[in-house]
Design an enzyme around this catalytic site. Structure first.
Site: not given
Length: 350
Positions: A203-204, A207, A232, A258-259, A287
């Site tokens: 998911h990240d 970054k 990101h 996811h954000h 998360d």
């Protein structure tokens, strides 16, 4: 290769069995009762069936219908042995599933030729089925290897992101397990839940494109830095999109969504409600829960009940209500995963 013979006359059974033996086939099983033959057919698994037409309780045509009703014997050759030459009987037998006919009195030469031909057909069919089963097994093995390689790629990419962000670490493992628990509680199919567990740690991944001065900053971010950090999500989606792998495409979907927030106030696209992919809605909840209950440079870990209260308060705003309800329904399992981290940390201190 076995043969089943069904005839209510003992003499006919003896004659037909001797002719079958003369074909070089050993082990033919005889039955005077068609009902008994049906009761034993699954155990015997005959490669060829010879059945009389006129029998009490169950005539040859009804017997054939009963055999064909069983998937295992859809292709098994069946010969009807009969004294009648009526076209209507032959047609009905063929419609019931008869493969061939032999007339009484039986001509030994004709009998041997027909039985040998049909046994050869049964042998070919069996070999084809065995080959098809082998090919299916080999394909499944190849797919399992491919799926394993995909999962390895995802795991290694997630570890690459972990090297950039010291906060991730075990967070990736925990949030992926939380995500799977939520998905299963929502009744999503097993294959999706398994893919979600493997893909969620990505998911990240975006970054890796964030400067260290922002990513590793111990204090609060400025508005400009926060805007840069928010990139990101889209960067992660762009890294993984258009993959030929279903698993990696799912990871990209998670990374980019996811954000997002259920009420439409998230980023990068301000999607709302069901417009947010279900994988993104699930991982968003997993998360945040793990972030809240973990130590960060800028905060202490929240108690699980405080995190639960926050999640319930954000139901329908930050989080999909269905995801929240699913998480609460498996709360003991969520706490068990969380407790593993706490127990591990305690053991390290000891």
């Amino acid at each position: 290769m076995t043969v089943m013979i069904v005839d209510d006359a003992e003499t006919n059974l003896l004659v037909i069995k001797s002719l079958v033996n003369a074909c070089g086939i050993v082990g033919a099983t005889t039955f005077k009762s068609p009902v008994e033959a049906l009761a034993r057919i699954d155990d015997l698994g005959p490669s060829l069936i010879l059945v009389d037409y006129m029998m009490p309780d169950l005539d040859g045509i009804d017997f054939i219908r009963a055999v064909r009703d069983r998937d295992r014997f859809q292709d098994t050759p069946i010969i009807m042995v009969t004294t009648t030459d009526q076209r209507s009987v032959r047609l009905e037998a063929l419609q019931a599933g008869a493969t061939d006919f032999i007339h009484k009195p039986i001509d030994p030469a004709e009998f041997k030729a027909r039985v040998r031909n049909l046994m050869h057909l049964a042998d070919v069919q069996m070999k084809l089925k065995d080959q098809a089963a082998w090919l299916s097994l080999e394909v499944e093995k190849a797919l399992a290897v491919a799926r394993g390689r995909e999962a390895e790629i995802v795991t290694r990419l997630a570890r690459a992101a972990e090297l950039r962000d010291p906060e991730t670490g075990e967070h990736l493992e925990r949030m992926s397990r939380y995500s799977e628990k939520i998905a299963r509680a929502m009744g999503l199919d097993d294959a999706f839940c398994e893919r979600l567990r493997i893909a969620a740690p990505m998911h990240d991944i975006g970054k890796i494109g964030i400067p260290d001065s922002i990513l590793l900053k111990p204090g609060p971010l400025t508005p400009d830095e926060r805007h840069e950090m928010q990139k990101h999500a889209q960067q992660g989606g762009e890294i993984l999109e258009r993959s030929s792998s279903e698993l990696i495409r799912l990871a990209g979907e998670i990374a980019i969504s996811h954000h997002e927030r259920y009420d439409g106030s998230g980023y990068p696209f301000r999607l709302a409600g069901d417009a947010i992919p279900i994988a993104g809605r699930i991982t968003a909840l997993a998360d945040v829960f793990d972030a809240l209950t973990s130590v960060r440079p800028y905060k202490a870990a929240w108690p699980t009940e405080q995190a639960r209260a926050y999640i319930l308060a954000e139901r329908g705003r930050h989080f999909d209500p269905a995801c929240v309800d699913a998480m609460i329904s498996v709360w003991p399992e969520i706490l068990a995963i969380h407790a593993e981290r706490v127990n591990a940390a305690t053991a390290e201190r000891v």
